[in-house]
Write a protein that holds these residues in place. Structure first.
Motif, mmCIF file in Angstrom:
data_model
loop_
_atom_site.group_PDB
_atom_site.id
_atom_site.type_symbol
_atom_site.label_atom_id
_atom_site.label_comp_id
_atom_site.label_asym_id
_atom_site.label_seq_id
_atom_site.Cartn_x
_atom_site.Cartn_y
_atom_site.Cartn_z
ATOM 1 N N TYR A 1 0.824 -1.205 0.000
ATOM 2 C CA TYR A 1 0.000 0.000 0.000
ATOM 3 C C TYR A 1 0.858 1.254 0.000
ATOM 4 O O TYR A 1 2.067 1.219 0.270
ATOM 5 C CB TYR A 1 -0.897 0.014 1.243
ATOM 6 C CG TYR A 1 -0.149 0.399 2.511
ATOM 7 C CD1 TYR A 1 -0.197 1.715 2.997
ATOM 8 C CD2 TYR A 1 0.633 -0.522 3.206
ATOM 9 C CE1 TYR A 1 0.509 2.081 4.143
ATOM 10 C CE2 TYR A 1 1.337 -0.167 4.338
ATOM 11 C CZ TYR A 1 1.277 1.136 4.810
ATOM 12 O OH TYR A 1 1.986 1.512 5.918
ATOM 13 N N ASN A 2 0.224 2.371 -0.310
ATOM 14 C CA ASN A 2 0.819 3.694 -0.128
ATOM 15 C C ASN A 2 -0.177 4.519 0.669
ATOM 16 O O ASN A 2 -1.388 4.486 0.375
ATOM 17 C CB ASN A 2 1.091 4.362 -1.468
ATOM 18 C CG ASN A 2 1.729 5.726 -1.300
ATOM 19 O OD1 ASN A 2 2.903 5.838 -0.981
ATOM 20 N ND2 ASN A 2 0.960 6.784 -1.530
ATOM 21 N N PRO A 3 0.253 5.245 1.694
ATOM 22 C CA PRO A 3 -0.695 5.959 2.556
ATOM 23 C C PRO A 3 -1.613 6.901 1.787
ATOM 24 O O PRO A 3 -1.161 7.720 0.988
ATOM 25 C CB PRO A 3 0.219 6.739 3.510
ATOM 26 C CG PRO A 3 1.473 5.933 3.568
ATOM 27 C CD PRO A 3 1.640 5.386 2.180
ATOM 28 N N GLY A 4 -2.912 6.747 2.024
ATOM 29 C CA GLY A 4 -3.893 7.656 1.443
ATOM 30 C C GLY A 4 -4.205 7.420 -0.012
ATOM 31 O O GLY A 4 -5.018 8.128 -0.594
ATOM 32 N N SER A 5 -3.567 6.431 -0.625
ATOM 33 C CA SER A 5 -3.867 6.125 -2.025
ATOM 34 C C SER A 5 -5.118 5.260 -2.085
ATOM 35 O O SER A 5 -5.736 4.948 -1.063
ATOM 36 C CB SER A 5 -2.686 5.400 -2.676
ATOM 37 O OG SER A 5 -2.604 4.073 -2.195
ATOM 38 N N LEU B 1 4.650 -0.875 3.179
ATOM 39 C CA LEU B 1 4.590 0.418 2.504
ATOM 40 C C LEU B 1 5.367 0.394 1.198
ATOM 41 O O LEU B 1 6.531 -0.024 1.165
ATOM 42 C CB LEU B 1 5.155 1.501 3.426
ATOM 43 C CG LEU B 1 5.403 2.878 2.810
ATOM 44 C CD1 LEU B 1 4.087 3.529 2.398
ATOM 45 C CD2 LEU B 1 6.167 3.777 3.790
ATOM 46 N N ILE B 2 4.706 0.833 0.142
ATOM 47 C CA ILE B 2 5.375 1.086 -1.140
ATOM 48 C C ILE B 2 5.319 2.600 -1.335
ATOM 49 O O ILE B 2 4.276 3.157 -1.667
ATOM 50 C CB ILE B 2 4.665 0.358 -2.298
ATOM 51 C CG1 ILE B 2 4.617 -1.152 -2.043
ATOM 52 C CG2 ILE B 2 5.356 0.661 -3.619
ATOM 53 C CD1 ILE B 2 5.974 -1.807 -1.940
ATOM 54 N N ASP B 3 6.424 3.253 -1.089
ATOM 55 C CA ASP B 3 6.450 4.718 -1.063
ATOM 56 C C ASP B 3 6.473 5.270 -2.486
ATOM 57 O O ASP B 3 7.515 5.293 -3.153
ATOM 58 C CB ASP B 3 7.677 5.195 -0.283
ATOM 59 C CG ASP B 3 7.622 6.685 0.011
ATOM 60 O OD1 ASP B 3 6.808 7.395 -0.610
ATOM 61 O OD2 ASP B 3 8.400 7.149 0.868
ATOM 62 N N LEU B 4 5.324 5.739 -2.935
ATOM 63 C CA LEU B 4 5.236 6.258 -4.302
ATOM 64 C C LEU B 4 6.034 7.542 -4.475
ATOM 65 O O LEU B 4 6.462 7.853 -5.596
ATOM 66 C CB LEU B 4 3.769 6.505 -4.676
ATOM 67 C CG LEU B 4 2.805 5.313 -4.552
ATOM 68 C CD1 LEU B 4 1.452 5.673 -5.153
ATOM 69 C CD2 LEU B 4 3.368 4.063 -5.199
ATOM 70 N N ALA C 1 11.983 -5.481 -7.470
ATOM 71 C CA ALA C 1 11.342 -6.393 -6.518
ATOM 72 C C ALA C 1 9.830 -6.230 -6.528
ATOM 73 O O ALA C 1 9.091 -7.224 -6.526
ATOM 74 C CB ALA C 1 11.888 -6.153 -5.117
ATOM 75 N N TYR C 2 9.361 -4.978 -6.563
ATOM 76 C CA TYR C 2 7.915 -4.788 -6.554
ATOM 77 C C TYR C 2 7.305 -5.102 -7.910
ATOM 78 O O TYR C 2 6.202 -5.659 -7.987
ATOM 79 C CB TYR C 2 7.553 -3.360 -6.124
ATOM 80 C CG TYR C 2 6.054 -3.199 -5.965
ATOM 81 C CD1 TYR C 2 5.378 -3.883 -4.969
ATOM 82 C CD2 TYR C 2 5.312 -2.391 -6.820
ATOM 83 C CE1 TYR C 2 3.990 -3.773 -4.823
ATOM 84 C CE2 TYR C 2 3.938 -2.277 -6.692
ATOM 85 C CZ TYR C 2 3.282 -2.956 -5.684
ATOM 86 O OH TYR C 2 1.918 -2.863 -5.562
ATOM 87 N N ALA D 1 3.179 -1.640 -11.606
ATOM 88 C CA ALA D 1 3.838 -0.647 -10.750
ATOM 89 C C ALA D 1 2.830 0.278 -10.073
ATOM 90 O O ALA D 1 2.984 1.508 -10.081
ATOM 91 C CB ALA D 1 4.873 0.159 -11.542
ATOM 92 N N ARG D 2 1.804 -0.330 -9.504
ATOM 93 C CA ARG D 2 0.777 0.430 -8.790
ATOM 94 C C ARG D 2 0.440 -0.265 -7.488
ATOM 95 O O ARG D 2 0.808 -1.423 -7.257
ATOM 96 C CB ARG D 2 -0.493 0.536 -9.648
ATOM 97 C CG ARG D 2 -0.317 1.294 -10.950
ATOM 98 C CD ARG D 2 -1.580 1.225 -11.777
ATOM 99 N NE ARG D 2 -1.444 1.926 -13.043
ATOM 100 C CZ ARG D 2 -2.333 1.875 -14.029
ATOM 101 N NH1 ARG D 2 -3.433 1.147 -13.890
ATOM 102 N NH2 ARG D 2 -2.142 2.537 -15.148
ATOM 103 N N VAL D 3 -0.268 0.429 -6.635
ATOM 104 C CA VAL D 3 -0.867 -0.175 -5.451
ATOM 105 C C VAL D 3 -2.383 -0.050 -5.598
ATOM 106 O O VAL D 3 -2.868 0.839 -6.310
ATOM 107 C CB VAL D 3 -0.385 0.520 -4.156
ATOM 108 C CG1 VAL D 3 1.083 0.262 -3.915
ATOM 109 C CG2 VAL D 3 -0.680 2.025 -4.182
ATOM 110 N N PRO D 4 -3.114 -0.958 -4.954
ATOM 111 C CA PRO D 4 -2.658 -2.012 -4.050
ATOM 112 C C PRO D 4 -2.253 -3.276 -4.801
ATOM 113 O O PRO D 4 -2.566 -3.457 -5.974
ATOM 114 C CB PRO D 4 -3.905 -2.278 -3.211
ATOM 115 C CG PRO D 4 -5.040 -2.073 -4.176
ATOM 116 C CD PRO D 4 -4.598 -0.905 -5.030
#
Length: 208
Positions: free
Chosen positions: A6-10, A30-33, A42-43, A50-53
């Motif tokens: 995830y990325n916070p607030g996304s 956390l995946i820091d965008l 790796a991700y 290349a996106r979350v979630p």
């Protein structure tokens, strides 16, 4: 074990809150965008888009909120987090698709104009045009939600944390003073903030 990237607030906040609502054990990474962590090798092996979630389920990885929310609901059928039959099921899918496409996309010209135009002048024009479109989308969303209390009427579903994400986005500083009144969506957001699953996800993401 489930693992949410995830990325916070996304938009991954919807899946985060859904895991809390389901009461399932999970890990969150956390995946820091802001640091372009989504583009790491790796991700990308987990989510080539290349996106979350992204939700890791054993050796499998599931992407896209609609799929993840459906899977979470199916893991805890006793909680009836999404309808499973007939028109009620179709209506839930209609809402999830609307949020994933029309509503999410409406924010892009304001939040990421650089993806739609290269020059500063072009980006300014994209943002201005996008704002008009976003106001129209949110007005229709406010009207369609009505008094609720939930997206599907009187029953909570995983459509609700997904809608909450976009009401949360509408309160970002970049949009302050630029949107028309949205009384139904504002009231909905306050109800959702009071829900333990959503408040827990917000707290874990540092957004409480």
């Amino acid at each position: 074990m489930l693992k949410l990237y995830y990325n916070p607030g996304s938009c991954s906040l919807a899946s985060h809150a859904a895991l809390e609502e389901a009461g399932l054990p999970y890990e969150a990474e956390l995946i820091d965008l802001t640091q372009n962590a989504q583009f790491s090798d790796a991700y990308r092996q987990k989510n080539p888009w290349a996106r979350v979630p992204a939700l890791q389920i054993g050796d499998d990885v599931l992407t896209e909120n609609i799929a993840i929310l459906n899977h979470i609901a199916e893991l805890v059928p006793e909680k009836a987090l999404l309808p499973t039959e007939g028109l009620a099921r179709a209506r839930a899918l209609e809402w999830l698709a609307l949020l994933s496409s029309t509503v999410h996309v409406a924010f892009r010209p304001i939040f990421r104009p650089g993806r739609l135009a290269e020059t500063a002048e072009g980006q300014k024009d994209v943002a201005a045009t996008g704002l008009n479109s976003l106001k129209s989308v949110l007005a229709l969303l406010d009207e369609r939600l009505g008094k609720g209390p939930y997206v599907l009427g009187d029953t909570f579903s995983l459509c609700d944390p997904y809608l909450f994400v976009f009401v949360f986005w509408a309160r970002r500083p970049i949009l302050e003073g630029k949107l028309d009144p949205l009384p139904n969506l504002d009231a909905f957001a306050e109800r959702m903030r009071a829900r333990p699953s959503i408040s827990a996800a917000l707290a874990q993401e540092g957004l409480a």
